[in-house]
Design a protein around this motif. Structure first.
Motif, PDB file in Angstrom:
ATOM      1  N   ILE A  27       0.866  -1.199   0.000  1.00 34.88           N
ATOM      2  CA  ILE A  27       0.000   0.000   0.000  1.00 34.88           C
ATOM      3  C   ILE A  27       0.897   1.241   0.000  1.00 34.88           C
ATOM      4  N   GLU A  28       1.936   1.168   0.793  1.00 40.68           N
ATOM      5  CA  GLU A  28       2.851   2.301   0.915  1.00 40.68           C
ATOM      6  C   GLU A  28       3.530   2.604  -0.430  1.00 40.68           C
ATOM      7  N   LYS A  29       3.861   1.535  -1.149  1.00 42.22           N
ATOM      8  CA  LYS A  29       4.538   1.701  -2.446  1.00 42.22           C
ATOM      9  C   LYS A  29       3.615   2.351  -3.464  1.00 42.22           C
ATOM     10  N   ASP A  30       2.326   1.987  -3.393  1.00 41.14           N
ATOM     11  CA  ASP A  30       1.304   2.592  -4.236  1.00 41.14           C
ATOM     12  C   ASP A  30       1.653   2.525  -5.724  1.00 41.14           C
ATOM     13  N   SER A  31       2.218   1.396  -6.142  1.00 49.09           N
ATOM     14  CA  SER A  31       2.526   1.289  -7.578  1.00 49.09           C
ATOM     15  C   SER A  31       1.373   0.557  -8.270  1.00 49.09           C
ATOM     16  N   ASN A  32       1.366   0.568  -9.603  1.00 52.80           N
ATOM     17  CA  ASN A  32       0.251  -0.020 -10.356  1.00 52.80           C
ATOM     18  C   ASN A  32       0.119  -1.516 -10.116  1.00 52.80           C
ATOM     19  N   GLU A  33       1.259  -2.184  -9.923  1.00 54.44           N
ATOM     20  CA  GLU A  33       1.193  -3.652  -9.771  1.00 54.44           C
ATOM     21  C   GLU A  33       0.886  -4.070  -8.329  1.00 54.44           C
ATOM     22  N   SER A  34       0.830  -3.106  -7.394  1.00 53.73           N
ATOM     23  CA  SER A  34       0.685  -3.455  -5.985  1.00 53.73           C
ATOM     24  C   SER A  34      -0.482  -4.390  -5.718  1.00 53.73           C
ATOM     25  N   PHE A  35      -1.651  -4.056  -6.302  1.00 55.89           N
ATOM     26  CA  PHE A  35      -2.855  -4.815  -5.975  1.00 55.89           C
ATOM     27  C   PHE A  35      -2.722  -6.280  -6.423  1.00 55.89           C
ATOM     28  N   GLU A  36      -2.165  -6.472  -7.627  1.00 56.67           N
ATOM     29  CA  GLU A  36      -1.971  -7.858  -8.104  1.00 56.67           C
ATOM     30  C   GLU A  36      -1.065  -8.623  -7.137  1.00 56.67           C
ATOM     31  N   LYS A  37      -0.046  -7.966  -6.673  1.00 55.95           N
ATOM     32  CA  LYS A  37       0.866  -8.641  -5.738  1.00 55.95           C
ATOM     33  C   LYS A  37       0.162  -8.972  -4.432  1.00 55.95           C
ATOM     34  N   MET A  38      -0.708  -8.063  -3.993  1.00 59.70           N
ATOM     35  CA  MET A  38      -1.432  -8.294  -2.727  1.00 59.70           C
ATOM     36  C   MET A  38      -2.311  -9.519  -2.836  1.00 59.70           C
ATOM     37  N   VAL A  39      -3.008  -9.641  -3.986  1.00 62.11           N
ATOM     38  CA  VAL A  39      -3.938 -10.757  -4.174  1.00 62.11           C
ATOM     39  C   VAL A  39      -3.179 -12.084  -4.154  1.00 62.11           C
ATOM     40  N   LYS A  40      -1.950 -12.056  -4.608  1.00 65.17           N
ATOM     41  CA  LYS A  40      -1.143 -13.288  -4.580  1.00 65.17           C
ATOM     42  C   LYS A  40      -0.772 -13.665  -3.145  1.00 65.17           C
ATOM     43  N   LEU A  41      -0.723 -12.680  -2.280  1.00 58.25           N
ATOM     44  CA  LEU A  41      -0.289 -12.932  -0.903  1.00 58.25           C
ATOM     45  C   LEU A  41      -1.431 -13.332   0.029  1.00 58.25           C
ATOM     46  N   VAL A  42      -2.592 -12.664  -0.166  1.00 58.54           N
ATOM     47  CA  VAL A  42      -3.723 -12.870   0.743  1.00 58.54           C
ATOM     48  C   VAL A  42      -4.993 -13.037  -0.100  1.00 58.54           C
ATOM     49  N   PRO A  43      -5.852 -14.016   0.228  1.00 60.27           N
ATOM     50  CA  PRO A  43      -7.088 -14.176  -0.567  1.00 60.27           C
ATOM     51  C   PRO A  43      -7.931 -12.888  -0.580  1.00 60.27           C
ATOM     52  N   LEU A  44      -8.608 -12.671  -1.708  1.00 64.18           N
ATOM     53  CA  LEU A  44      -9.331 -11.408  -1.919  1.00 64.18           C
ATOM     54  C   LEU A  44     -10.299 -11.026  -0.789  1.00 64.18           C
ATOM     55  N   PRO A  45     -11.152 -11.975  -0.305  1.00 66.82           N
ATOM     56  CA  PRO A  45     -12.094 -11.554   0.764  1.00 66.82           C
ATOM     57  C   PRO A  45     -11.356 -11.066   2.012  1.00 66.82           C
ATOM     58  N   GLU A  46     -10.266 -11.740   2.337  1.00 67.49           N
ATOM     59  CA  GLU A  46      -9.484 -11.320   3.522  1.00 67.49           C
ATOM     60  C   GLU A  46      -8.834  -9.966   3.311  1.00 67.49           C
ATOM     61  N   LEU A  47      -8.419  -9.764   2.073  1.00 64.18           N
ATOM     62  CA  LEU A  47      -7.775  -8.489   1.743  1.00 64.18           C
ATOM     63  C   LEU A  47      -8.770  -7.341   1.912  1.00 64.18           C
ATOM     64  N   HIS A  48     -10.002  -7.564   1.420  1.00 62.05           N
ATOM     65  CA  HIS A  48     -11.024  -6.518   1.553  1.00 62.05           C
ATOM     66  C   HIS A  48     -11.356  -6.264   3.020  1.00 62.05           C
ATOM     67  N   LYS A  49     -11.395  -7.361   3.789  1.00 65.10           N
ATOM     68  CA  LYS A  49     -11.662  -7.207   5.224  1.00 65.10           C
ATOM     69  C   LYS A  49     -10.561  -6.356   5.870  1.00 65.10           C
ATOM     70  N   PHE A  50      -9.340  -6.626   5.448  1.00 63.44           N
ATOM     71  CA  PHE A  50      -8.203  -5.878   6.014  1.00 63.44           C
ATOM     72  C   PHE A  50      -8.295  -4.388   5.627  1.00 63.44           C
ATOM     73  N   PHE A  51      -8.656  -4.130   4.389  1.00 58.31           N
ATOM     74  CA  PHE A  51      -8.802  -2.719   3.974  1.00 58.31           C
ATOM     75  C   PHE A  51      -9.889  -2.037   4.812  1.00 58.31           C
ATOM     76  N   ASP A  52     -11.006  -2.764   5.004  1.00 55.67           N
ATOM     77  CA  ASP A  52     -12.101  -2.185   5.806  1.00 55.67           C
ATOM     78  C   ASP A  52     -11.623  -1.889   7.234  1.00 55.67           C
ATOM     79  N   PHE A  53     -10.869  -2.829   7.778  1.00 57.80           N
ATOM     80  CA  PHE A  53     -10.326  -2.643   9.136  1.00 57.80           C
ATOM     81  C   PHE A  53      -9.431  -1.383   9.184  1.00 57.80           C
TER      82      PHE A  53
END
Ligand code: SF4
Ligand code: SF4
Lengths: 359, 71
Positions: free
Chosen positions: A44-70
């Protein structure tokens, strides 16, 4: 991500061996997270275009959204429509001062007091702690105060042993009349209490001039160095300093009760007596300054601890007294189990405690 | 933080205030003459300095800091 997610500028995070932590420096709150989410925060800090794709590879999408909401719910992060110009906290540290603070310990010998004050002034030290270990009478106390009032400091705190010779009105008078003395601590008192010295201005908001802290504990030199959650720092300036420097000794110069110049009065190593050596000479000594650069990343065990950016340090009382990179003796936290325990009852610390005369 | 009062405001009462100012604290005004006494000119630094109630960082750790949590 439809909108861009940004971390709030007051938020920092850190990984440890067992867990990570998000630190809200403004609200003084800690949020514990799994280390995998620390990687997400870095992206998130890097804020580059590929960041989101990399995040999805690390954490499943529903968990990622939960984390963003948190993050958003706790105001640790926020969305913006475009990339925006949201600057992250700058972690580099600089200060236009060589000496940040100093300690003078005094027992029964006051002979070096004036010389020490003038040395502190010469090296532009603005913050000073004076620890008076013996029972002073009123005249002696007033003399010490009159002398310090001839110098220019920005903040001075005086630590005193409770005695019957110095009445509370006198202590108040010092805070009211000596502009830079704002905290006086009295050890060996009947109760723990903090009394504010208030300038009573009728219907107006009262202005606090300083505090007198009454403490039941006794003033002991080997009583210094205890680390707990209460000694964590929340100031961004201090956190930046901690990242690259030793949080206690950086910029510190001290004079012990015999007039010896040291990094801290509790340390064995001295750099000469104030009677014959100047602070300038000591400040040019690489061994003296070397301790300023021992940050938590260099300290055994602390380097695995999630608190290392906000924790203060102690280099005088160590788990292993022969190893300057050893963990502070008086810390009861174990980053490998994520538990706080009473350090003074830990049998593994007994040997070091006896070296320092703590048992 | 004594004498600070939390003001509850509805969103439309906030007018053009930025939304991140959702909690507003107010307090009595200080006496300017008394407040000025906290400021002192320093010839050494050639500037006005504000009286400091706390050190920049903890100077030593001889006290039990849990007593100072509310400070
Ligand atoms: S190094 Fe330890 S003993 Fe020395 S001032 Fe810092 S906390 Fe106290
Ligand atoms: S292990 Fe080190 S960094 Fe962690 S709390 Fe203890 S002293 Fe601080």
């Amino acid at each position: 991500m439809k909108n861009n997610l940004h971390l709030s500028s007051e938020v920092i995070f850190n990984s440890g061996i067992t867990r990570g932590v998000i630190i809200d420096t403004i609200r003084r709150e800690l949020f514990y997270i799994d280390n995998s989410f620390i990687r997400i925060l870095e992206l998130i800090e890097k804020d580059s275009n590929e960041s989101f794709e990399k995040m999805v590879k690390l954490v499943p999408l529903p968990e990622l959204h939960k984390f963003f909401d948190f993050l958003v719910e706790n105001e640790l992060a926020f969305y913006s429509k475009g990339p925006g110009e949201f600057k992250r906290i700058d972690t580099s540290w600089e200060i236009p001062l060589e000496v940040i603070n100093g300690i003078i310990d005094i027992d029964t010998d006051f002979s070096f007091y004036e010389k020490a004050l003038s040395e502190f002034e010469k090296v532009d030290c603005r913050e000073l702690q004076i620890r008076l270990f013996s029972d002073l009478d009123l005249t002696e106390f007033q003399k010490l105060v009159t002398i310090i009032n001839q110098y220019e400091f920005h903040y001075v705190e005086i630590h005193l042993v409770k005695n019957s010779y110095i009445p509370e009105e006198e202590i108040r008078r010092v805070i009211e009349n000596v502009w830079f003395v704002t905290n006086i601590l009295i050890y060996g008192s009947e109760d723990n209490k903090i009394v504010r010295v208030i300038n009573d201005t009728g219907d107006y908001f009262q202005i606090s001039l300083g505090t007198i802290s009454y403490l039941k504990q006794s003033l002991k030199q080997n009583g210094c160095g205890s680390i707990s959650q209460h000694t964590f720092t929340w100031s961004k300036d201090n956190i930046r300093e901690n990242i690259s420097h030793n949080s206690c000794l950086n910029g510190k110069i001290s004079v012990d009760r015999s007039g010896y110049i040291k990094n801290c009065p509790s340390m064995a190593k001295n750099f000469g007596n104030i009677a014959s050596v100047s602070f300038r000479d000591v400040l040019n000594n690489n061994e003296f300054r070397g301790l300023w650069l021992i940050n938590k990343d260099k300290i055994n065990i602390c380097k695995f601890c999630e608190y290392r950016k906000i924790c203060t340090d102690c280099r005088a009382y160590l788990d292993n007294p022969d190893d300057i990179y050893s963990k502070p003796l008086k810390c009861g936290y174990d980053p490998f189990t994520a538990r706080w325990e009473d350090w003074s009852t830990n049998p593994l610390k007994l040997k070091a405690m006896s070296v320092y005369g703590l048992v | 933080m004594e004498k600070l009062t939390l003001e509850e405001k509805k969103l439309d009462e906030l007018g053009m205030l930025p939304i991140n100012h959702s909690r507003i604290y107010s307090n009595l005004v200080t006496d300017i003459n008394e407040e000025n006494k906290l400021i002192r000119y320093s010839s050494k630094y050639n500037t006005d300095l504000l009286r400091s109630g706390k050190p920049r960082k903890i100077i030593s750790k001889t006290i039990n800091y849990s007593l100072f949590d509310e400070e």
